[in-house]
Structures are given as C-alpha cells and as structure tokens.
Enzyme design. Structure first.
Site, PDB file in Angstrom:
ATOM      1  CD  GLU A  33      -2.811  -1.240   2.578  1.00 59.31           C
ATOM      2  OE1 GLU A  33      -2.622  -0.704   3.357  1.00 59.31           O
ATOM      3  OE2 GLU A  33      -3.742  -2.144   2.510  1.00 59.31           O
TER       4      GLU A  33
ATOM      5  CG  ASP B 152     -10.340  -5.222   8.251  1.00 57.82           C
ATOM      6  OD1 ASP B 152     -11.480  -5.680   7.507  1.00 57.82           O
ATOM      7  OD2 ASP B 152      -9.218  -5.179   7.766  1.00 57.82           O
TER       8      ASP B 152
ATOM      9  CE  LYS C 255     -10.277  -3.676   4.099  1.00 57.55           C
ATOM     10  NZ  LYS C 255      -9.452  -4.886   4.818  1.00 57.55           N
TER      11      LYS C 255
ATOM     12  NE  ARG D  38      -9.711  -5.846   1.546  1.00 56.10           N
ATOM     13  CZ  ARG D  38     -10.104  -7.084   1.669  1.00 56.10           C
ATOM     14  NH1 ARG D  38     -11.364  -7.328   1.453  1.00 56.10           N
ATOM     15  NH2 ARG D  38      -9.615  -7.948   2.351  1.00 56.10           N
ATOM     16  CB  SER D  39      -3.113  -5.026   0.442  1.00 59.07           C
ATOM     17  OG  SER D  39      -3.709  -6.292   0.394  1.00 59.07           O
TER      18      SER D  39
ATOM     19  CE  LYS E 256      -6.395   0.819   7.394  1.00 59.21           C
ATOM     20  NZ  LYS E 256      -6.520  -0.651   7.542  1.00 59.21           N
TER      21      LYS E 256
HETATM   22  P1  PGA Z   1      -6.087  -6.686   3.075  1.00 56.72           P
HETATM   23  O1  PGA Z   1      -5.637  -5.733   4.495  1.00 56.72           O
HETATM   24  O2  PGA Z   1      -6.720  -5.435   1.959  1.00 56.72           O
HETATM   25  O3  PGA Z   1      -4.805  -7.020   2.418  1.00 56.72           O
HETATM   26  O4  PGA Z   1      -6.814  -7.521   3.284  1.00 56.72           O
HETATM   27  C1  PGA Z   1      -5.867  -4.334   4.584  1.00 56.72           C
HETATM   28  C2  PGA Z   1      -6.490  -4.346   5.807  1.00 56.72           C
HETATM   29  O5  PGA Z   1      -6.131  -5.391   6.865  1.00 56.72           O
HETATM   30  O6  PGA Z   1      -6.962  -3.487   6.449  1.00 56.72           O
HETATM   31 ZN    ZN Z   2      -7.337  -4.166   8.778  1.00 57.68          ZN
END
Ligand code: PGA
Ligand code: ZN
Length: 411
Positions: free
Chosen positions: A194, A303, A328, A357-358, A379
């Site tokens: 990220e 999350d 998300k 997301r990452s 975020k």
């Molecule tokens: P992810 O992680 O998008 O790789 O699942 C992001 C987070 O945990 O906030």
């Molecule tokens: Zn998270």
C-alpha cells in the site's frame, strides 16, 4: 433501468486477478473494477471462484440484470444473489458482485446527474471523512524483516480542509523515510503493497519512528496528527499455540498478553486508533479491550472481526466488541449489502471507516462510499496511484460543495 452489463478480466495494482464491469442504464455508462485483499478475513465472501476471473465471468448471465433499476442497490443485490445462488458468492465471485453493483450506481448517478454519494445517501449532513493512511508497515503486505504489525497509521485530527489533511499524511510519510534512514543508512527505501515504508525493524522501533515523524509534521504544519495501528492480528494468531506469534521479534503472547501489549503501546505512544488488535473470532477479547479503550480516547476498530457483515456486527454490538467498523464493499460482495452494514453501524453507534484493499484499482468510488455512508474516516494509504485516486475524488467532492464540513473523530 439497466440495458446492458459487460464484464472483463482486470488486474489490481498489485497484479491480483479481478473483474471489471461496465453497466449501461438509459444512455449512461458506469464502470468499476473490484479490489482484492491479502490479509482477507476468513468470514469474507469469496473474491473469485476456483477457476479465477474467467470462470467468474463465464458463470455470470448478464441478461438477468436487464430491466433492473440501476439506482436501487438493493434490487441490484437481489439480482446478483439470485444469479450466484451461493452463500458467499463462490460462483460469480465477490469481485463480480462488487464491480456490477458499483458500476450500476455510477451509471445511475450519471443518468440522474447526481453524485454517487448522494444516491448512497446514508448520512445526515454530508461530511468529508478524515484520511487515514499507513506510513510504515509489514505483516502480509511486505517481506520478511519488516514489522509483524501490518500497518502504522496516521490521520489529522483537526484539519481545516481536505487538502491540508492529505498534505499532513504525505508529510509524515516523507519524514518517516528520513527517520528510518537515520537509524539505518542502508535502508533501500522499500515499500509494502500500500506504499508504506517497509524497513527491517520491530514494532517498538517502528512506533518510535512514526511518532517522531508525526510530531515533527504536526509542529511544521500546525495540524494535530493522530497515530494508529492495524495489527491484523489474525495473521499472527497461531490457533495451535493459542498465541500471537511475532515471528520477527520473537514475541509470543497469549490473548491476555496481547491485550496488555496493545494497552501498553496505546498508553506509551498515545494511539488513538487500533484496528484488529485481536484475532477475528475473539469477540470477548474485543469487548474487553473496547471497555478499556473507551475512557481513554482510543477507537477500537473491527475489520476481519466484522467483515462488513451485518450479522457479525449485531453479534459484536450485543457484547460491546469494537466501537468502529471497517467497511470494505468487497468483503460483503455488493454495494447494497455494504449499505445494509452501514445502516446497522449507524443504528448501533459504530463509527464507519470506509477502506481500500491492499490490492486496489485505479477506481475512485471509495470516496463516494465514504461520504455516502457517513464514514468518519477514509482509509486509503498515503501515496501511490490507486490510493491517490480516492483522495483526489474527495478533493473534487469538496470543491463541488464548498460548504461541506470535515468529519471529527468522536470516541
Ligand atoms: P487486505 O488488508 O486488503 O490485505 O485484506 C487491509 C487491512 O487489513 O485493512
Ligand atoms: Zn485491517
């Protein structure tokens, strides 16, 4: 009314396979591509079926979307659910549900000449969310040697406007690099998925670097900058040991030890935000740390615990587990389902943090999801094209609505 839906294979900025959708409603076309996670919670819907995006696209019958009201996310969700027929979108993939539902609302927004956030409409007064972004990190988003804690986050507490807010996080990001280089002159300036710096250091050193940088940026810019963590604790939880294993640092903590460690870090560094301090099924532990955090001005956020699921939120609310919720859209699948979650958050008094997301895409829809659901924070990292596209859309929303205020964190 939807007149056409087209799907194509796409890739996120990290290279994950995903789905992009184009939806036509009336004479307008919306387009959206789904992001993908790396530290995905085990209770999320499935991103893609086993055969990948090609199978997702093959098993999707676009003719069944024709005639549906594109401006009604619930109707779009109902159609997607009936095409898929599984509990977790394992046939058409959550990526398809995301792409079609977001593209449909974008088409409706163009057709009606109204911004997308207004069509989402789950806010009282529209507010620009505070940008929350990671400046240093490790875990599943970086290579070995980086901290076991996934994200070291910053956000401005009282910015005058969104431009100052974005600048504040950017300044901390720059100063964090300098702070790492002071400790390790050979730092090759590596970054995680990220865009956060991924140095060889443990959690405590990382917190030292980030808090120094945030203090310096606060003084320089006259904005108070808060610190936070996303521990993504499920990724360090070892069920067979019954312990959180910080592999890099050789730390092993049982659940009570993990709670004490989090409390110690929050006290020592004045953390205002802790996401996933405990593994995704420890509702009781979350309730305990949330009770501790409430009087101290620390927001505990779920999350992987909540995975944008209304039923998991109800369970958390009944026990007082977490006070904030990551939203998300692709954890739930469709936008309509994420909106139900946002409504439940509002009813239960949870602060919403709308999140990327990452593995994310160039799309900027997250900004509309954040404003439209009344999120207190968005975020979306600090640097990089996939991250900045969302911040830029916030700037455009603010520019189009000069009177719009900026959110304030209340814990
Ligand atoms: P992810 O992680 O998008 O790789 O699942 C992001 C987070 O945990 O906030
Ligand atoms: Zn998270």
């Amino acid at each position: 009314k939807i007149v056409e839906v087209k799907l194509r294979l796409a890739f996120t900025g990290r290279g994950d396979e995903t789905v992009e959708a184009e939806v036509r409603a009336g004479g307008s076309r919306g387009r959206a591509a789904a992001p993908a996670g790396a530290s995905a919670g085990k209770h999320e819907v499935r991103h893609l079926p086993p055969g990948g995006a090609a199978e997702a696209i093959r098993s999707f019958d676009p003719s069944r979307m024709i005639g549906i009201d594109a401006s009604d996310p619930r109707a779009v969700t109902a159609a997607l659910r009936s095409i898929d027929g599984t509990r977790d979108y394992s046939r058409i993939g959550g990526a398809t549900a995301y792409a079609v539902s977001v593209a449909a609302l974008e088409a409706a927004s163009i057709e009606l000449g109204r911004p997308m956030y207004e069509l989402i409409g789950l806010y009282g007064e529209p507010r620009i969310p505070l940008p929350l972004g990671n400046v240093l990190g490790g875990g599943k988003h970086a290579g070995g040697g980086a901290p076991d804690v996934q994200e070291f986050l910053v956000f401005p507490l009282d910015p005058g406007n969104i431009v100052d807010a974005v600048r504040a996080n950017l300044r901390v990001h720059t100063l964090v690099r300098k702070g790492i280089e002071r400790r390790d002159p050979s730092f090759p300036a590596g970054k995680g998925d990220e865009g956060a710096w991924a140095p060889r250091m443990g959690t405590i050193d990382a917190l030292e670097v980030v808090s120094e940088a945030a203090a310096a940026a606060s003084d320089e810019l006259g904005v108070h900058i808060g610190l936070g963590l996303d521990v993504a604790a499920s990724t360090i939880w070892s069920p067979s040991d019954g312990a959180y294993v910080y592999g890099r640092e050789g730390r092993r903590l049982d659940p009570e030890g993990q709670i004490s460690f989090m409390e110690e870090l929050a006290d020592r560094y004045g953390l205002k935000y802790i996401e996933d301090p405990l593994q995704e099924d420890d509702f009781e532990g979350f309730a305990e740390i949330t009770r501790w955090a409430k009087g101290r001005g620390v927001l505990i956020v779920g999350d992987d615990l909540l995975v944008t699921s209304s039923s998991r939120l109800e369970r958390a609310a009944s026990m007082g587990a977490a006070a904030g919720a990551i939203l998300k859209v692709n954890q739930a699948g469709s936008l309509g389902e994420a909106m139900d979650f946002a409504r439940a958050c509002r009813d239960r008094g949870y602060s919403i943090v709308a999140s990327h997301r990452s593995g994310d895409t160039w799309d900027s829809h997250l900004a509309h999801v954040a404003v439209g659901t009344g999120a207190v924070m968005m975020k979306s990292g600090v640097v990089g094209g996939e991250r900045m596209s969302k911040h830029m859309e916030l700037l455009r929303i603010a520019e189009a609505h000069p009177g719009i205020g900026i959110a304030r964190l209340r814990i």
